[in-house]
Design a protein around this motif. Structure first.
Motif, short mmCIF file in Angstrom:
data_model
loop_
_atom_site.label_atom_id
_atom_site.label_comp_id
_atom_site.label_asym_id
_atom_site.label_seq_id
_atom_site.Cartn_x
_atom_site.Cartn_y
_atom_site.Cartn_z
N MET A 73 0.84 -1.20 0.00
CA MET A 73 0.00 0.00 0.00
C MET A 73 0.87 1.25 0.00
O MET A 73 2.01 1.25 0.47
N PHE A 74 0.31 2.33 -0.50
CA PHE A 74 0.96 3.64 -0.50
C PHE A 74 0.56 4.36 0.79
O PHE A 74 -0.62 4.43 1.11
N ILE A 75 1.54 4.86 1.52
CA ILE A 75 1.22 5.67 2.71
C ILE A 75 1.88 7.03 2.56
O ILE A 75 3.07 7.12 2.29
N SER A 76 1.08 8.07 2.68
CA SER A 76 1.59 9.43 2.47
C SER A 76 2.43 9.91 3.64
O SER A 76 1.95 9.94 4.79
N ASN A 81 2.57 13.69 10.19
CA ASN A 81 2.79 14.20 11.55
C ASN A 81 1.46 14.41 12.29
O ASN A 81 1.44 14.43 13.52
N THR A 82 0.38 14.57 11.54
CA THR A 82 -0.92 14.78 12.21
C THR A 82 -1.41 13.50 12.88
O THR A 82 -2.30 13.55 13.73
N VAL A 83 -0.82 12.35 12.52
CA VAL A 83 -1.12 11.10 13.25
C VAL A 83 -0.58 11.22 14.67
O VAL A 83 -1.20 10.74 15.63
N LEU A 84 0.57 11.88 14.82
CA LEU A 84 1.13 12.09 16.17
C LEU A 84 0.26 13.07 16.95
O LEU A 84 0.00 12.88 18.13
N GLY A 85 -0.19 14.12 16.29
CA GLY A 85 -1.04 15.11 16.95
C GLY A 85 -2.42 14.57 17.26
O GLY A 85 -3.09 15.05 18.17
N GLY A 86 -2.87 13.59 16.49
CA GLY A 86 -4.15 12.94 16.78
C GLY A 86 -5.29 13.31 15.84
O GLY A 86 -6.39 12.78 15.97
N LYS A 89 -5.66 9.28 11.50
CA LYS A 89 -5.15 7.92 11.71
C LYS A 89 -4.32 7.57 10.48
O LYS A 89 -4.54 8.12 9.40
N ILE A 90 -3.44 6.59 10.63
CA ILE A 90 -2.57 6.23 9.51
C ILE A 90 -3.40 5.73 8.32
O ILE A 90 -3.04 5.95 7.16
N ASN A 91 -4.55 5.12 8.60
CA ASN A 91 -5.41 4.65 7.50
C ASN A 91 -5.92 5.79 6.62
O ASN A 91 -6.19 5.59 5.43
N ASP A 92 -6.05 6.97 7.22
CA ASP A 92 -6.50 8.13 6.44
C ASP A 92 -5.48 8.52 5.38
O ASP A 92 -5.81 9.24 4.42
N GLN A 169 6.22 2.84 11.96
CA GLN A 169 6.91 3.65 12.98
C GLN A 169 6.12 4.88 13.39
O GLN A 169 6.22 5.35 14.53
N THR A 170 5.33 5.40 12.48
CA THR A 170 4.49 6.57 12.83
C THR A 170 3.51 6.17 13.94
O THR A 170 3.31 6.91 14.92
N VAL A 171 2.92 4.98 13.76
CA VAL A 171 1.94 4.49 14.74
C VAL A 171 2.64 4.18 16.07
O VAL A 171 2.13 4.51 17.15
N LYS A 172 3.83 3.59 15.99
CA LYS A 172 4.57 3.27 17.22
C LYS A 172 4.96 4.53 17.98
O LYS A 172 4.92 4.56 19.21
N LEU A 173 5.36 5.55 17.24
CA LEU A 173 5.76 6.81 17.89
C LEU A 173 4.56 7.46 18.59
O LEU A 173 4.69 8.00 19.69
N ARG A 174 3.41 7.39 17.95
CA ARG A 174 2.19 7.91 18.57
C ARG A 174 1.90 7.15 19.87
O ARG A 174 1.54 7.74 20.88
N LYS A 175 2.11 5.84 19.85
CA LYS A 175 1.87 5.03 21.06
C LYS A 175 2.84 5.40 22.17
O LYS A 175 2.47 5.45 23.34
#
Lengths: 425, 107
Positions: A73-76, A81-86, A89-92, A169-175
């Motif tokens: 899959m392609f992930i932008s 960074n808005t995944v970190l801010g909340g 979601k990465i799926n978006d 890693q984006t998701v892990k950093l948010r966690k």
């Protein structure tokens, strides 16, 4: 990559030593039977996917395009960074390659390139090979973990995430941010430029501070910047930090992270040891490994010199390089990669037809940074080909927002929708 | 007065250019220039989001707007930066390209 760093270095050294690629045997069979003219593109990020789609469309589907991409899959990266801010979601930010295949007739191979033979014009994969008339290398960046003591790809994946390629890693950093105690420190290590997305680390500081303001107001973002100053949108980021997140963001210039202690969660700079609850160290970068396989990396060992009329490599004919991997005074951004990809796509079609490509390219970069969940700032430039310098030069009038605004925040979201549709729709 | 004069020139050019470009299937230089606009305004100016659609825009309106972005007469967040980077002749090329895009059709 299925080859490790050491093998890959050996291969590169061997390539330089004899000026060719004698060790590479064309393995297996041709994966797809080649009938007409074929362009193989390695890397399906913003640049590679755009080149694939536009070569098909602009050649009226006459040129066969094979796109090789390791991810399903392609992930932008833009807006991740808005995944970190909340606010996302990465799926978006995740899209499929289906339209490239079904609507545009791009042949997609999910896999890893193992070697490239510029003489035989062949790309090797584990299951066979593909021959090409022209190759476009769009590998993005690789991280130079060896530049930071105590850090490697495994530690980056498990504990000290860079999250500089959007995804796991984006998701892990948010966690990690969610698990951090109130009053904790989130340290961001920024490498010396050039690196992917110049304003990205400062936007990240805003997004992390935004999360903290809502959830952990005693916490702090500490920016350890290897550069002597904020490299992009300086006044706008400083205003955001001072006005939206007062006392929460500390900026230290000339503070390159030289090593880390993953056990103690310590980042060491020339001046001091910084202990943090979350360490987000972004290592220095270079062109992705595929560029080395193709033998198109320059003497600096990092980036690829190209002709800006065609994006053809200065080293090998019939190999083009686009996006972050290119050595240029151009920002390494998603929009820039798509802009380069279109000039390259147009030139590749002309060259396959034995015609002269357009000689006067002008391309654009528009880059938004979200400084909160609603407000954004931008930098926008036109870059034009300068004949004397043989390079792309910023045209008059480029610049940044007057001030952050929710209006620009809305534009940033519109930008994301349209660019993703342009690349993959 | 100056503005009125510019408008006359714009209109005159507007009449002259399509005749030149009618010979080619697509003006590739214009197409390549317009390629950079797609990130914000959609493929060939067909916006899929809240960003303004450029496809099918009246060419005089397009050129006037770009010139006003360039001069600062028309307020903008981003477009003044881009407009200043292009020549007036390029505004004409882009205007032709976007005006010729059929609304409701992507390619």
């Amino acid at each position: 990559m299925s080859i490790n760093r050491r093998d890959f270095l050996k291969m590169t050294v061997a390539g330089i030593a004899v000026g060719a690629f004698p060790g590479i045997a064309v393995a297996g069979s041709e994966l797809l039977k080649k009938k007409g003219q074929r362009v193989v593109i390695v890397g399906g990020g913003f640049g590679g996917a755009t080149a694939a789609k536009y070569i098909r469309d602009w050649s009226h589907n006459k040129v066969e395009v094979v796109l090789i991409e390791r991810n399903a899959m392609f992930i932008s990266c833009p807006m991740s960074n808005t995944v970190l801010g909340g606010s996302r979601k990465i799926n978006d930010l995740t899209r499929s390659y289906d339209s490239l295949k079904k609507k545009h007739g791009v042949k997609l191979i999910q896999g890893e390139v193992t070697a490239i033979d510029p003489e035989k014009q062949t790309v090797m994969l584990s299951k066979g090979h593909l021959s090409y008339d022209r190759l476009i290398v769009a590998p993005g960046v690789d991280f130079m973990f060896d530049q930071i003591g105590g850090l490697d790809a495994k530690i980056a994946d498990e504990k000290i995430h860079h999250a500089w390629k959007a995804g796991a890693q984006t998701v892990k950093l948010r966690k990690q941010l969610e698990a951090m105690p109130d009053g904790g420190v989130f340290a961001i290590g920024i490498p010396k430029g050039p690196y992917r997305c110049p304003p990205g680390p400062y936007e990240r500081a805003c997004q992390v501070a935004h999360y903290m303001k809502q959830n952990k107001p005693k916490s702090k973002v500490l920016i350890l910047d290897a550069n002597p100053d904020i490299t992009s949108k300086k006044g706008l980021f400083m205003a955001a930090w001072n006005e939206l997140y007062p006392g929460m963001v500390e900026y230290r210039p000339n503070a390159a992270v030289l090593s880390v202690d993953a056990g103690g969660m310590v980042a060491k700079t020339e001046f001091d040891d910084v202990k943090a609850d979350v360490l987000n160290i972004i290592p220095p970068m270079k062109a992705g490994a595929v560029a080395s396989m193709a033998g198109v990396v320059g003497a600096d060992g990092r980036w690829c010199a190209v002709d800006f009329i065609t994006y053809e490599s200065k080293v090998h004919k019939n190999i083009h390089v686009i996006g972050d991997a290119v050595a240029a005074a151009l920002p390494k951004s998603g929009h820039m990669a798509t802009s380069q990809a279109k000039i390259c796509a147009a030139a590749v079609i002309e060259m396959l037809q034995g015609k002269q490509p357009e000689q006067d390219p002008a391309i654009v970069n528009t880059c938004y940074s979200m400084v909160s969940d609603t407000d954004a700032v931008h930098v926008a430039n036109v870059f034009r080909f300068n004949v004397e310098k043989q390079s792309m030069v910023s045209a008059d009038g480029g610049g940044v927002s007057g001030k952050r605004s929710a209006e620009e925040g809305a534009f940033a979201n519109f930008w994301l929708d349209n660019i993703l549709d342009d690349v993959l729709g | 007065m100056i503005k009125k004069y510019l408008l006359i020139i714009t209109c005159a050019l507007g009449l002259a250019l399509p005749a030149i470009h009618a010979q080619a299937e697509v003006d590739k230089h214009a197409r390549n220039l317009a390629g950079s606009c797609a990130a914000c305004h959609g493929t060939n100016g067909h916006s899929k989001s809240g960003m303004p659609t450029l496809a099918g825009l009246d060419r005089t309106y397009f050129v006037t707007a770009l010139k006003e972005f360039k001069s600062g007469a028309r307020p903008a967040t981003v477009m003044q930066h881009h407009a200043k980077g292009y020549t007036d002749a390029e505004f004409e090329l882009l205007a032709d390209f976007f005006a010729s895009q059929k609304v409701g059709k992507k390619h």
